[in-house]
Design an enzyme around this catalytic site. Structure first.
Site, PDB file in Angstrom:
ATOM      1  N   THR A  16       0.819  -1.212   0.000  1.00 15.94           N
ATOM      2  CA  THR A  16       0.000   0.000   0.000  1.00 15.94           C
ATOM      3  C   THR A  16       0.860   1.272   0.000  1.00 15.94           C
ATOM      4  O   THR A  16       1.974   1.266   0.542  1.00 15.94           O
ATOM      5  CB  THR A  16      -0.901   0.003   1.256  1.00 15.94           C
ATOM      6  OG1 THR A  16      -1.444   1.304   1.456  1.00 15.94           O
ATOM      7  CG2 THR A  16      -0.116  -0.338   2.526  1.00 15.94           C
ATOM      8  N   ASP A  17       0.301   2.341  -0.525  1.00 12.89           N
ATOM      9  CA  ASP A  17       1.000   3.639  -0.484  1.00 12.89           C
ATOM     10  C   ASP A  17       1.045   4.208   0.934  1.00 12.89           C
ATOM     11  O   ASP A  17       1.763   5.183   1.179  1.00 12.89           O
ATOM     12  CB  ASP A  17       0.341   4.650  -1.441  1.00 12.89           C
ATOM     13  CG  ASP A  17      -1.079   5.044  -1.048  1.00 12.89           C
ATOM     14  OD1 ASP A  17      -1.691   4.359  -0.189  1.00 12.89           O
ATOM     15  OD2 ASP A  17      -1.592   6.035  -1.598  1.00 12.89           O
ATOM     16  N   GLU A  18       0.295   3.606   1.855  1.00 10.79           N
ATOM     17  CA  GLU A  18       0.273   4.137   3.223  1.00 10.79           C
ATOM     18  C   GLU A  18       1.622   3.987   3.915  1.00 10.79           C
ATOM     19  O   GLU A  18       1.889   4.632   4.927  1.00 10.79           O
ATOM     20  CB  GLU A  18      -0.836   3.463   4.039  1.00 10.79           C
ATOM     21  CG  GLU A  18      -2.175   3.705   3.409  1.00 10.79           C
ATOM     22  CD  GLU A  18      -3.357   3.435   4.313  1.00 10.79           C
ATOM     23  OE1 GLU A  18      -3.215   3.453   5.537  1.00 10.79           O
ATOM     24  OE2 GLU A  18      -4.441   3.200   3.757  1.00 10.79           O
ATOM     25  N   TYR A  73      -1.417  -0.533  11.095  1.00 12.99           N
ATOM     26  CA  TYR A  73      -1.614  -1.170   9.783  1.00 12.99           C
ATOM     27  C   TYR A  73      -0.458  -0.826   8.841  1.00 12.99           C
ATOM     28  O   TYR A  73       0.197  -1.707   8.278  1.00 12.99           O
ATOM     29  CB  TYR A  73      -2.949  -0.732   9.163  1.00 12.99           C
ATOM     30  CG  TYR A  73      -3.045  -1.046   7.684  1.00 12.99           C
ATOM     31  CD1 TYR A  73      -3.108  -2.376   7.246  1.00 12.99           C
ATOM     32  CD2 TYR A  73      -3.053  -0.034   6.723  1.00 12.99           C
ATOM     33  CE1 TYR A  73      -3.168  -2.676   5.884  1.00 12.99           C
ATOM     34  CE2 TYR A  73      -3.120  -0.325   5.374  1.00 12.99           C
ATOM     35  CZ  TYR A  73      -3.175  -1.647   4.954  1.00 12.99           C
ATOM     36  OH  TYR A  73      -3.227  -1.942   3.617  1.00 12.99           O
ATOM     37  N   LYS A  82       2.581  -3.187   7.202  1.00 10.50           N
ATOM     38  CA  LYS A  82       2.780  -3.361   5.758  1.00 10.50           C
ATOM     39  C   LYS A  82       4.206  -2.941   5.370  1.00 10.50           C
ATOM     40  O   LYS A  82       4.849  -3.603   4.559  1.00 10.50           O
ATOM     41  CB  LYS A  82       1.749  -2.546   4.956  1.00 10.50           C
ATOM     42  CG  LYS A  82       0.311  -3.006   5.091  1.00 10.50           C
ATOM     43  CD  LYS A  82       0.051  -4.419   4.608  1.00 10.50           C
ATOM     44  CE  LYS A  82       0.100  -4.590   3.113  1.00 10.50           C
ATOM     45  NZ  LYS A  82      -0.384  -5.941   2.691  1.00 10.50           N
TER      46      LYS A  82
HETATM   47  P1  NAD Z   1      -9.795  -7.342   2.768  1.00  8.80           P
HETATM   48  O1  NAD Z   1      -9.739  -6.985   4.213  1.00  8.80           O
HETATM   49  O2  NAD Z   1     -11.029  -7.072   1.991  1.00  8.80           O
HETATM   50  O3  NAD Z   1      -9.468  -8.901   2.589  1.00  8.80           O
HETATM   51  C1  NAD Z   1      -8.437  -9.537   3.275  1.00  8.80           C
HETATM   52  C2  NAD Z   1      -8.568 -11.041   3.025  1.00  8.80           C
HETATM   53  O4  NAD Z   1      -7.467 -11.703   3.686  1.00  8.80           O
HETATM   54  C3  NAD Z   1      -9.843 -11.632   3.613  1.00  8.80           C
HETATM   55  O5  NAD Z   1     -10.435 -12.537   2.698  1.00  8.80           O
HETATM   56  C4  NAD Z   1      -9.365 -12.373   4.862  1.00  8.80           C
HETATM   57  O6  NAD Z   1     -10.178 -13.474   5.220  1.00  8.80           O
HETATM   58  C5  NAD Z   1      -7.975 -12.798   4.436  1.00  8.80           C
HETATM   59  N1  NAD Z   1      -7.076 -13.016   5.578  1.00  8.80           N
HETATM   60  C6  NAD Z   1      -6.848 -12.171   6.627  1.00  8.80           C
HETATM   61  N2  NAD Z   1      -5.988 -12.742   7.490  1.00  8.80           N
HETATM   62  C7  NAD Z   1      -5.642 -13.942   6.966  1.00  8.80           C
HETATM   63  C8  NAD Z   1      -4.771 -14.968   7.393  1.00  8.80           C
HETATM   64  N3  NAD Z   1      -4.081 -14.895   8.546  1.00  8.80           N
HETATM   65  N4  NAD Z   1      -4.632 -16.075   6.605  1.00  8.80           N
HETATM   66  C9  NAD Z   1      -5.329 -16.175   5.436  1.00  8.80           C
HETATM   67  N5  NAD Z   1      -6.184 -15.237   4.997  1.00  8.80           N
HETATM   68  C10 NAD Z   1      -6.333 -14.126   5.755  1.00  8.80           C
HETATM   69  O7  NAD Z   1      -8.523  -6.625   2.133  1.00  8.80           O
HETATM   70  P2  NAD Z   1      -8.371  -5.904   0.715  1.00  8.80           P
HETATM   71  O8  NAD Z   1      -8.880  -4.532   0.828  1.00  8.80           O
HETATM   72  O9  NAD Z   1      -8.865  -6.805  -0.339  1.00  8.80           O
HETATM   73  O10 NAD Z   1      -6.769  -5.801   0.636  1.00  8.80           O
HETATM   74  C11 NAD Z   1      -5.999  -6.843   0.062  1.00  8.80           C
HETATM   75  C12 NAD Z   1      -4.538  -6.466   0.097  1.00  8.80           C
HETATM   76  O11 NAD Z   1      -4.349  -5.234  -0.603  1.00  8.80           O
HETATM   77  C13 NAD Z   1      -3.980  -6.230   1.504  1.00  8.80           C
HETATM   78  O12 NAD Z   1      -2.682  -6.763   1.551  1.00  8.80           O
HETATM   79  C14 NAD Z   1      -3.968  -4.724   1.642  1.00  8.80           C
HETATM   80  O13 NAD Z   1      -2.946  -4.314   2.539  1.00  8.80           O
HETATM   81  C15 NAD Z   1      -3.665  -4.299   0.233  1.00  8.80           C
HETATM   82  N6  NAD Z   1      -4.155  -2.969  -0.161  1.00  8.80           N
HETATM   83  C16 NAD Z   1      -5.456  -2.621   0.042  1.00  8.80           C
HETATM   84  C17 NAD Z   1      -5.910  -1.375  -0.373  1.00  8.80           C
HETATM   85  C18 NAD Z   1      -7.351  -0.948  -0.199  1.00  8.80           C
HETATM   86  O14 NAD Z   1      -7.699   0.182  -0.520  1.00  8.80           O
HETATM   87  N7  NAD Z   1      -8.245  -1.826   0.258  1.00  8.80           N
HETATM   88  C19 NAD Z   1      -5.029  -0.478  -0.994  1.00  8.80           C
HETATM   89  C20 NAD Z   1      -3.689  -0.867  -1.197  1.00  8.80           C
HETATM   90  C21 NAD Z   1      -3.272  -2.119  -0.777  1.00  8.80           C
HETATM   91  P1  TYD Z   2     -10.273   4.342   4.741  1.00  9.74           P
HETATM   92  O1  TYD Z   2     -11.248   3.901   3.707  1.00  9.74           O
HETATM   93  O2  TYD Z   2     -10.327   3.725   6.089  1.00  9.74           O
HETATM   94  O3  TYD Z   2      -8.838   4.169   4.088  1.00  9.74           O
HETATM   95  P2  TYD Z   2      -7.380   4.678   4.622  1.00  9.74           P
HETATM   96  O4  TYD Z   2      -7.504   5.183   5.990  1.00  9.74           O
HETATM   97  O5  TYD Z   2      -6.627   3.402   4.566  1.00  9.74           O
HETATM   98  O6  TYD Z   2      -6.949   5.691   3.634  1.00  9.74           O
HETATM   99  O7  TYD Z   2     -10.412   5.905   4.919  1.00  9.74           O
HETATM  100  C1  TYD Z   2     -10.260   6.786   3.826  1.00  9.74           C
HETATM  101  C2  TYD Z   2     -10.351   8.207   4.356  1.00  9.74           C
HETATM  102  O8  TYD Z   2     -11.678   8.423   4.842  1.00  9.74           O
HETATM  103  C3  TYD Z   2      -9.426   8.469   5.529  1.00  9.74           C
HETATM  104  O9  TYD Z   2      -8.948   9.807   5.449  1.00  9.74           O
HETATM  105  C4  TYD Z   2     -10.329   8.332   6.738  1.00  9.74           C
HETATM  106  C5  TYD Z   2     -11.675   8.814   6.221  1.00  9.74           C
HETATM  107  N1  TYD Z   2     -12.864   8.190   6.864  1.00  9.74           N
HETATM  108  C6  TYD Z   2     -13.854   9.001   7.436  1.00  9.74           C
HETATM  109  O10 TYD Z   2     -13.763  10.241   7.425  1.00  9.74           O
HETATM  110  N2  TYD Z   2     -14.926   8.382   8.017  1.00  9.74           N
HETATM  111  C7  TYD Z   2     -15.058   7.039   8.078  1.00  9.74           C
HETATM  112  O11 TYD Z   2     -16.063   6.531   8.652  1.00  9.74           O
HETATM  113  C8  TYD Z   2     -14.039   6.223   7.472  1.00  9.74           C
HETATM  114  C9  TYD Z   2     -14.146   4.717   7.479  1.00  9.74           C
HETATM  115  C10 TYD Z   2     -12.965   6.855   6.862  1.00  9.74           C
END
Ligand code: NAD
Ligand code: TYD
Length: 337
Positions: free
Chosen positions: A126-128, A151, A155
């Site tokens: 992630t970019d975070e 988090y 990562k």
């Molecule tokens: P999500 O929370 O929707 O899904 C996570 C999945 O991982 C779930 O199916 C969960 O059951 C599984 N999981 C969790 N712990 C586990 C374990 N110990 N063993 C096996 N499976 C396990 O997450 P997402 O949003 O789909 O993100 C997927 C990946 O992308 C992550 O690595 C996250 O850091 C990265 N990512 C997410 C975003 C975003 O905006 N959601 C952005 C950049 C990177």
């Molecule tokens: P989020 O979707 O949790 O992603 P991330 O924190 O990983 O970027 O949140 C996106 C942005 O939205 C972040 O600045 C936090 C804000 N946010 C709210 O203002 N209210 C909410 O209820 C949530 C879930 C997020």
């Protein structure tokens, strides 16, 4: 033909990747290892459930015996590692599972890949990890890591671990760092699906602090295509940023969403800010575009409209996802905020 081991394929992005790969004939076999935490949902995989190339394994990536046996038996050409505890607010409320899965789980997979000479390992990050970035700067892949939340720290740690396996053991690891994803099947703890779901139900929309925090929005299918591009054309030992090139303040996103839904802005309520809240994320994806030819294709307004339409049509999916554990999480995170 390619054999893939995908971890976390029952989650939001992992399931989009599985549907995309099987839908486009991109694998001869695909095994999905997922623990089915609160975020894992087999309903997300119904479109591929009967596909003979697809197999689901219910298990934990921290379980070394299971992971080693799986990698030794399957001998995947590529491991695509999505599984993670993926939410900042939950990582603040309860950091332990975040470090367990994101660090120990990634280590367990890397070890299995090393011991079985897996030819390719794609670590999804992630970019975070770059932390908050002052305007007008944006992070390239050499930008310092300055994680703010449990988090993002987990990562960043897992990225370094993955890259160390390339340097030390020559395991062909590539790391991708994507910006905020949105699209269908996203669990309603993240901004966009939470706001859509609350707005549809005429519930308050909790805006953290002044709502002027900036995120770069990436449609989930654009992210999945970028991961495929990084596997096919990216170089081992390298990091690739993946951005949507659409930076917006949270209130702008929520107002656009309300306008599309025909709901009033009065639903927005200011709540106490998130501790350690990163003000702005911004990244350059120039390296991935230059080396692989990938680019983000979905315009944000179109992607948001498609996402809203999906959630409107899938009220039964949302109702099931929001029953049970979700209620206690929502209470813990938002009550008294
Ligand atoms: P999500 O929370 O929707 O899904 C996570 C999945 O991982 C779930 O199916 C969960 O059951 C599984 N999981 C969790 N712990 C586990 C374990 N110990 N063993 C096996 N499976 C396990 O997450 P997402 O949003 O789909 O993100 C997927 C990946 O992308 C992550 O690595 C996250 O850091 C990265 N990512 C997410 C975003 C975003 O905006 N959601 C952005 C950049 C990177
Ligand atoms: P989020 O979707 O949790 O992603 P991330 O924190 O990983 O970027 O949140 C996106 C942005 O939205 C972040 O600045 C936090 C804000 N946010 C709210 O203002 N209210 C909410 O209820 C949530 C879930 C997020």
């Amino acid at each position: 033909m390619t054999k893939l081991l995908v971890t976390g394929g029952a989650g939001f992005i992992g399931s989009a990747f599985v549907r995309l790969v099987l839908g486009s004939g991109g694998a001869s076999q695909l095994v999905n290892l997922d623990k089915l935490t609160y975020a894992g949902n087999l309903e997300n995989l119904l479109p591929v459930d009967a596909d003979p190339r697809y197999r689901f394994v219910h298990g934990d990536i921290c379980d070394a015996k299971l992971v080693n046996n799986l990698v030794a038996d399957l001998k995947p050409d590529v491991i695509v590692h999505f599984a993670a505890e993926s939410h900042v607010d939950r990582s603040i409320l309860s950091p332990a599972p975040v470090f367990e899965t994101n660090l120990r789980g990634t280590f367990t997979l890397l070890e299995a890949a090393r011991l079985n000479n897996t030819p390719r390992f794609l670590h999804v990050s992630t970019d975070e990890v770059y932390g908050s970035i002052d305007a007008p700067h944006e992070a390239d892949e050499h930008y310092p890591l300055r994680a703010s939340s449990p988090y993002s720290a987990s990562k960043a740690g897992s990225d370094l671990l993955a890259l160390s396996y390339f340097v030390t053991y020559k395991l062909p690891v590539t790391v991708t760092r994507a910006s905020n994803n949105y699209g269908p099947y996203q669990f309603p703890e993240k901004l966009i699906p939470l706001m859509i779901s609350n707005a549809i139900a005429d519930q308050p929309l909790p805006i953290y602090g002044d709502g002027m925090q900036v995120r770069d929005w990436l449609y989930v299918d654009d992210h999945c295509r970028a991961i495929l591009a990084a596997i096919e054309h990216g170089r081992p030992g390298e990091v690739y940023n993946i951005g949507g090139s659409r930076s917006l303040a949270n209130v702008e996103v929520v107002k656009m969403m309300l306008a599309l839904l025909g709901k009033p802005e009065s639903l927005m309520v200011t709540v106490k800010d998130r501790p350690g809240h990163d003000r702005r994320y911004a990244l350059s994806s120039e390296k991935l575009m230059r080396e692989t030819g990938w680019k983000a294709e979905m315009p944000f307004e179109q992607g948001l409209r498609a996402t809203i339409d999906w959630y409107r049509a899938k009220s039964d999916w949302m109702a099931r996802v929001k029953s049970g554990e979700y209620q206690s999480y929502y209470e813990k995170n938002y009550a008294g905020r």
